[in-house]
Write a protein that holds these residues in place. Structure first.
Motif, short mmCIF file in Angstrom:
data_model
loop_
_atom_site.label_atom_id
_atom_site.label_comp_id
_atom_site.label_asym_id
_atom_site.label_seq_id
_atom_site.Cartn_x
_atom_site.Cartn_y
_atom_site.Cartn_z
N ARG A 104 7.25 -39.73 19.75
CA ARG A 104 7.28 -38.62 18.78
C ARG A 104 5.96 -38.58 17.97
O ARG A 104 5.36 -37.53 17.79
CB ARG A 104 8.47 -38.85 17.84
N VAL A 105 5.52 -39.75 17.50
CA VAL A 105 4.26 -39.80 16.73
C VAL A 105 3.09 -39.38 17.63
O VAL A 105 2.21 -38.63 17.21
CB VAL A 105 4.02 -41.22 16.15
N GLU A 106 3.13 -39.83 18.88
CA GLU A 106 2.05 -39.49 19.80
C GLU A 106 1.98 -37.97 20.04
O GLU A 106 0.92 -37.37 20.06
CB GLU A 106 2.23 -40.24 21.12
N ARG A 107 3.17 -37.35 20.16
CA ARG A 107 3.19 -35.88 20.35
C ARG A 107 2.67 -35.17 19.10
O ARG A 107 2.01 -34.15 19.18
CB ARG A 107 4.63 -35.40 20.62
N GLY A 269 10.98 -39.05 5.01
CA GLY A 269 10.98 -38.89 6.46
C GLY A 269 12.28 -38.28 6.97
O GLY A 269 13.21 -38.02 6.22
N PHE A 270 12.33 -38.03 8.28
CA PHE A 270 13.52 -37.51 8.96
C PHE A 270 13.97 -36.17 8.36
O PHE A 270 15.14 -35.98 8.03
CB PHE A 270 14.64 -38.56 8.95
N GLY A 274 11.30 -30.97 5.49
CA GLY A 274 11.15 -29.88 6.45
C GLY A 274 10.47 -30.25 7.76
O GLY A 274 10.47 -29.46 8.70
N LYS A 275 9.85 -31.41 7.82
CA LYS A 275 9.22 -31.89 9.05
C LYS A 275 9.75 -33.29 9.32
O LYS A 275 10.18 -33.98 8.38
CB LYS A 275 7.70 -31.97 8.89
N PHE A 276 9.61 -33.73 10.57
CA PHE A 276 10.08 -35.08 10.89
C PHE A 276 9.48 -36.08 9.91
O PHE A 276 10.17 -36.88 9.30
CB PHE A 276 9.69 -35.43 12.34
N GLU A 346 17.92 -30.29 18.19
CA GLU A 346 18.11 -29.09 17.37
C GLU A 346 16.84 -28.79 16.60
O GLU A 346 16.03 -29.68 16.36
CB GLU A 346 19.25 -29.32 16.38
N ASP A 347 16.70 -27.54 16.17
CA ASP A 347 15.50 -27.14 15.44
C ASP A 347 15.69 -27.44 13.94
O ASP A 347 15.99 -26.54 13.15
CB ASP A 347 15.24 -25.65 15.69
N TYR A 348 15.52 -28.69 13.59
CA TYR A 348 15.71 -29.09 12.19
C TYR A 348 14.66 -28.47 11.28
O TYR A 348 14.91 -28.23 10.10
CB TYR A 348 15.70 -30.62 12.05
#
Ligand SMILES: Cc1ncc(COP(=O)(O)O)c(C=O)c1O
Length: 463
Positions: A104-107, A269-270, A274-276, A346-348
Motif C-alpha cells: 500500500r505504501v509503495e503504491r 491513520g486508517f 480522509g486518506k489511508f 471500498e472507497d473510504y
C-alpha cells in the motif's frame, strides 16, 4: 443481541476501583467515571442500557464501528484456528499484513520498505526511535512539534511536548527540540493564514542559516538532529490542521539536511483524515510511518511501523533489535489484515470526505448560532470545535469540561428519546472538542449527533 441484565453494582465497582486499581494508568475526565457495559456501531451503553452516541470512538481506535461484524468475525476465526504462536515462529497473517501495508505504501509513495510490529503506539514509537538512531549513527536528538503527542513510555515522552508527562520521572532519553506547529487559529507568530507566506517554516529554516543557531554544522554539512517527528494533523493537540504547502516546505528543508521525517499516524491513520495515511493530504513522503489504534479497530493492541528499506533492512536493523512476546500476535495480525483488506475493497476516501464535509457544515451552522464556538475545522472525519469565551477566542476550558460532563449525563432529548454523547477534549488549552465519529456512522446518526450537540450547546449557554 440479547438485552443485557441491568447491572446495578456501579457503586461497588467504583469503591473497588478506588481501592485496587492504580490510578497511574488512566485519567478519569468525569467524576464519577462512567462505567459502560456494551457497545454496537456508533453507540455505547451504560449499566442502565442508556445509549450514548460516541463521537470520539476510543480516540479514533474504533474507526469502523463498535462490534464491527466483519472484523469481529476475523478475530473469532483466528481464535478458533491459531490464537497463539510464539513470535519466533511464523503465521501467515503476520506476513500477509506486512505485505499488504508495505505494498500500500509503495503504491502511494513509490517507496519500498518493511513493516515491523509491536504491542501499542508508544512501543512502536520507541521502535522507530531505535531505527532512526541506528540509521543516523546513534544520533539521539529529534525535532518534534509543540502540541505533539507520541505516547507515554520514557522515549515517547521525550518527544512529546508536555513537560507534565516527564515532570516526575526525570530524563531517560534526550528531550526533543520542540518547534511551533502551524496552528493558524492561534498563530504562534501572530500572523494571519491569508498572508503569512508560511512564516513559521521560514523560522525553522533559519535554524540552519548559521552554526550559532545550535542545530547545524555548516563546515561538515551535518545536523545534530536525526529526525523530525510529526503528526500530519495533531491529535491530542486538538485536531489542528496545517495549511496547504506547510509540509512540502518543511520536507524540503529536512531532505536538504538529511533529517528523517517520521510520520506518526497512530491517531490519524486508517482514513480518519480522509486518506489511508493523513500525510497523503499534504503531498510529502515520509521516511518512517508509525501506526496503531484503528489497525485492529481497537480489538487488539497491535501497532507497528513501516520504514524505507534503506533504514530497516535486516543487515542494518538485525533480528531481535526490538521484541515483545505479544508483538505480531496472531489475533491482532488477523484483524489487522482484515482491516486492510476491507479498506482496499471500498472507497473510504470518497465516503469519509463526504461524511466529514456534512458534519463540518453542521458544525459551522452551530458556530453561527453559538458564540462560544471559536473555531471549527475538519479534514475527512477528524473534526474540531474550539470552545471559547464569548469573544470567540479566549479558551474556555471550564466550559469545555462542563460540556463533556453534561453530555455524559445521558439526558439529552431528541425525538422523544434520551441519549448521552461521548466527547473528547484536546488542545493546547484543553478547550477543543475533538470529534472522531465512527467512519461507518449513518446519515441518521450524523443528524442525531448534530441535534444532540445543538441541545448540549443550548443547555450550557442558557443555564
Ligand atoms: C499521535 C499519537 N501517537 C502516539 C500515541 C500513543 O499510542 P498508545 O496510546 O497506543 O501507546 C497516541 C495515542 O493517543 C497518539 O494519538
Amino acid at each position: 443481541m440479547d438485552n443485557p441484565q441491568p447491572f446495578n453494582d456501579d457503586q461497588q465497582l467504583l469503591a473497588d476501583e478506588a481501592k485496587y486499581c492504580s490510578f497511574g494508568d488512566t485519567v478519569h475526565y468525569s467524576e464519577p467515571p462512567k462505567i459502560f457495559e456494551r457497545c454496537e456501531g456508533s453507540f455505547i451503553y451504560d449499566s442502565e442500557n442508556k445509549p450514548y452516541l460516541d463521537l470520539q470512538m476510543w480516540y479514533s481506535a474504533v474507526n469502523f464501528g463498535y462490534a464491527n461484524k466483519r472484523l469481529n468475525a476475523a478475530a473469532t476465526r483466528q481464535m478458533n484456528r491459531l490464537p497463539q504462536v510464539a513470535s519466533q515462529y511464523l503465521h501467515r497473517e503476520k506476513i500477509e499484513l506486512a505485505k499488504a501495508i508495505a505494498q500500500r505504501v509503495e503504491r502511494t509513495w513509490g517507496e519500498k520498505g518493511r513493516v515491523h510490529f509491536n504491542v501499542g503506539g508508544s512501543q512502536s514509537v520507541e521502535d522507530s526511535l531505535k531505527i532512526v538512531r541506528n540509521a543516523r549513527n546513534g544520533k539521539s536528538l529529534m525535532f518534534a512539534f509543540e502540541g505533539g503527542y507520541h505516547g507515554r513510555t520514557l522515549g515517547a515522552t521525550s518527544i512529546t511536548s508536555s513537560y507534565r508527562y516527564r515532570r516526575r520521572y526525570g530524563h531517560f532519553g534526550d528531550r526533543a527540540q520542540f518547534v511551533p506547529f502551524p496552528y493558524c487559529f492561534r498563530c504562534p507568530y501572530g500572523k494571519k493564514r491569508e498572508d503569512c507566506g508560511l512564516y513559521c517554516v521560514d523560522q525553522f529554516a533559519r535554524l540552519f542559516d548559521s552554526e550559532y543557531y545550535g542545530v547545524w554544522d555548516p563546515k561538515m554539512g551535518v545536523s545534530e538532529f536525526a529526525a523530525f517527528y510529526v503528526e500530519a494533523i495533531q491529535g491530542t493537540g486538538g485536531y489542528v490542521i496545517p495549511p496547504p504547502g506547510y509540509f512540502e516546505k518543511l520536507k524540503g528543508i529536512l531532505e536538504a539536511r538529511k533529517i528523517l521525517l517520521v510520520d506518526d499516524e497512530i491517531q490519524m491513520g486508517f482514513y480518519r483524515a480522509g486518506k489511508f495515511w493523513a500525510l497523503e493530504n499534504f503531498n510529502v513522503k515520509p521516511d518512517i510511518i508509525v501506526f496503531g489504534k484503528a489497525l485492529t479497530n481497537g480489538l487488539n493492541p497491535l501497532a507497528g511501523l513501516w520504514a524505507r528499506e534503506e533504514l530497516i533492512n535486516p543487515e542494518l536493523f538485525p533480528p531481535g533489535s526490538t521484541h515483545s512476546t505479544f508483538s505480531s500476535n496472531p489475533i491482532g495480525t488477523a484483524v489487522g489484515l482484515e482491516t486492510v483488506r476491507m479498506l482496499e475493497e471500498e472507497d473510504y476516501e470518497t465516503m469519509t470526505f463526504a461524511k466529514g464535509a456534512y458534519l463540518l457544515k453542521g458544525l459551522k451552522e452551530l458556530q453561527s448560532r453559538y458564540k462560544i464556538i471559536g473555531d471549527v475545522d475538519g479534514m475527512g472525519m477528524a473534526l474540531r470545535a474550539e470552545i471559547c469565551a464569548e469573544d470567540g477566542f479566549t479558551p474556555d476550558k471550564a466550559m469545555t469540561d462542563r460540556m463533556v460532563d453534561e453530555a455524559l449525563k445521558g439526558d439529552l432529548e431528541v425525538g422523544g428519546k434520551t441519549y448521552g454523547l461521548v466527547l473528547d477534549i484536546g488542545g493546547y488549552y484543553k478547550n477543543v472538542i475533538t470529534l472522531a465519529p465512527a467512519l461507518t456512522i449513518s446519515q441518521e446518526e450524523m443528524d442525531l449527533a448534530l441535534k444532540l450537540l445543538d441541545r448540549l450547546f443550548h443547555r450550557v449557554t442558557r443555564h
